[in-house]
Design a protein around this motif. Sequence first.
Motif, short mmCIF file in Angstrom:
data_model
loop_
_atom_site.label_atom_id
_atom_site.label_comp_id
_atom_site.label_asym_id
_atom_site.label_seq_id
_atom_site.Cartn_x
_atom_site.Cartn_y
_atom_site.Cartn_z
N ASN A 4 -8.26 -1.13 10.66
CA ASN A 4 -8.92 -0.09 9.88
C ASN A 4 -8.07 0.49 8.76
N SER A 5 -6.92 -0.15 8.52
CA SER A 5 -6.08 0.30 7.41
C SER A 5 -5.23 -0.88 6.94
N LEU A 6 -4.70 -0.74 5.73
CA LEU A 6 -3.84 -1.80 5.20
C LEU A 6 -2.58 -1.93 6.06
N ASP A 7 -2.16 -0.79 6.62
CA ASP A 7 -1.02 -0.76 7.52
C ASP A 7 -1.26 -1.66 8.75
N GLU A 8 -2.45 -1.54 9.31
CA GLU A 8 -2.78 -2.37 10.47
C GLU A 8 -2.91 -3.85 10.07
N LEU A 9 -3.43 -4.09 8.89
CA LEU A 9 -3.53 -5.48 8.42
C LEU A 9 -2.14 -6.08 8.23
N LEU A 10 -1.22 -5.27 7.69
CA LEU A 10 0.17 -5.75 7.54
C LEU A 10 0.75 -6.10 8.91
N SER A 11 0.56 -5.22 9.89
CA SER A 11 1.07 -5.50 11.25
C SER A 11 0.49 -6.80 11.78
N GLU A 12 -0.81 -6.97 11.61
CA GLU A 12 -1.48 -8.18 12.11
C GLU A 12 -0.92 -9.44 11.45
N GLN A 13 -0.67 -9.34 10.14
CA GLN A 13 -0.14 -10.50 9.40
C GLN A 13 1.30 -10.79 9.84
N ALA A 120 1.51 -10.49 2.78
CA ALA A 120 2.17 -9.42 3.53
C ALA A 120 3.10 -8.61 2.60
N ARG A 121 3.82 -9.31 1.73
CA ARG A 121 4.70 -8.61 0.79
C ARG A 121 3.87 -7.69 -0.13
N ALA A 122 2.71 -8.20 -0.58
CA ALA A 122 1.86 -7.39 -1.46
C ALA A 122 1.38 -6.11 -0.76
N TYR A 123 1.07 -6.22 0.55
CA TYR A 123 0.63 -5.01 1.28
C TYR A 123 1.79 -4.01 1.38
N ASP B 94 -12.91 -1.88 9.03
CA ASP B 94 -13.16 -1.29 7.71
C ASP B 94 -13.43 -2.41 6.70
N LYS B 95 -14.45 -2.23 5.88
CA LYS B 95 -14.90 -3.33 5.00
C LYS B 95 -13.91 -3.63 3.86
N ASP B 96 -13.18 -2.62 3.41
CA ASP B 96 -12.17 -2.90 2.38
C ASP B 96 -10.98 -3.66 2.98
N VAL B 97 -10.61 -3.27 4.19
CA VAL B 97 -9.52 -3.97 4.87
C VAL B 97 -9.96 -5.41 5.17
N ARG B 98 -11.22 -5.56 5.54
CA ARG B 98 -11.73 -6.91 5.79
C ARG B 98 -11.66 -7.76 4.53
N ASP B 99 -12.01 -7.16 3.38
CA ASP B 99 -11.89 -7.91 2.12
C ASP B 99 -10.46 -8.41 1.91
N GLU B 157 -7.48 -4.76 -7.18
CA GLU B 157 -8.59 -3.98 -6.63
C GLU B 157 -8.56 -3.83 -5.10
N VAL B 158 -8.58 -4.96 -4.42
CA VAL B 158 -8.89 -4.92 -2.99
C VAL B 158 -7.80 -4.24 -2.15
N ASN B 159 -6.53 -4.57 -2.41
CA ASN B 159 -5.46 -3.96 -1.61
C ASN B 159 -5.43 -2.44 -1.81
N ALA B 160 -5.69 -2.00 -3.04
CA ALA B 160 -5.70 -0.55 -3.31
C ALA B 160 -6.81 0.12 -2.51
N LYS B 161 -7.99 -0.48 -2.52
CA LYS B 161 -9.12 0.11 -1.75
C LYS B 161 -8.82 0.12 -0.26
N ALA B 162 -8.20 -0.99 0.21
CA ALA B 162 -7.87 -1.06 1.64
C ALA B 162 -6.82 0.01 2.00
N ASP B 163 -5.98 0.34 1.03
CA ASP B 163 -4.92 1.33 1.26
C ASP B 163 -5.45 2.76 1.24
#
Lengths: 165, 165
Positions: A4-13, A120-123, B94-99, B157-163
């Motif tokens: 549900n956050s970019l932080d969690e996506l980074l962890s997952e990656q 992952a670096r981009a996140y 979250d749909k932005d994180v999914r993107d 776009e997408v990483n910023a929205k996910a963040d």
Amino acid sequence: MSLNSLDELLSEQLQDLYSAEKQLIDALPKLASAAKSPRLRKAFEDHLEETKLQKERLERAFTELGIKKNGHTCKAMKGLIEEGEELLKKRGIDKDVRDAGLIAAAQRVEHYEIAAYGCARAYADRMGKQTVAKLLDETLIEEKEADQKLNIIALDEVNAKADET
Amino acid sequence: MSLNSLDELLSEQLQDLYSAEKQLIDALPKLASAAKSPRLRKAFEDHLEETKLQKERLERAFTELGIKKNGHTCKAMKGLIEEGEELLKKRGIDKDVRDAGLIAAAQRVEHYEIAAYGCARAYADRMGKQTVAKLLDETLIEEKEADQKLNIIALDEVNAKADET
């Protein structure tokens, strides 16, 4: 695992990459032993040492981010390695052709990692986690160099030998 | 399938890529439907059309080389696509994180193809099969461009929205 956050996506990656590196540490010695070309063998052996450092960098990133390893298995890397190992099991295969095939398998692995570390670096960059971004960037550069080294061995030597069979 | 010449290795790699492209043609519409970002959706839709042309190019290469399709399944691409589809099945994401996650999955796919087309093109070059090398090179350029396009959508776009979630 929630996403549900970019932080969690980074962890997952990072969990995915950690599994990928561990699988590679097991697989690279087999690829090195199978290589006919001494230059290719050395490239696999050198990359094994690099891969061990890359695993350590991920552990430092986990500590930095307060992530606990969750034992996730990267299925894509499993499939990639299985494809490489299938070459090792094939009977009666020409050894120069096998070297070319091992390079093809290893370049797929490197490119998997280039894509994954790049994301992952981009996140990490986006979230201002500079220490982690730097660790990931160091590995990303090594993966690109490893891919290039394999490319040169193929073009300089291995493809020509495979073509002479 | 025997692998005793570079010619046979090229055939094996093209069968692998043919399976990869077919699997992608099935998967891309699902990724497009799932994308929240219209720009990402369009990138997936555009790449679907490109992928259909890439499959046709492989068919022309098969004809050129006198290769018959053998129904081989590219397991690595299967694993890569499954990882992408797992994102689509996750509940409450979250749909932005999914993107962002869809882009990460798609970039892994593009990099698989960049490695695979790069190797196959090198074999065709080596053997002086220029028509085939040219077909593979056209696709290789498109795969690199598709990867770059995804990268730009993530960074712009997408990483910023996910963040922001």
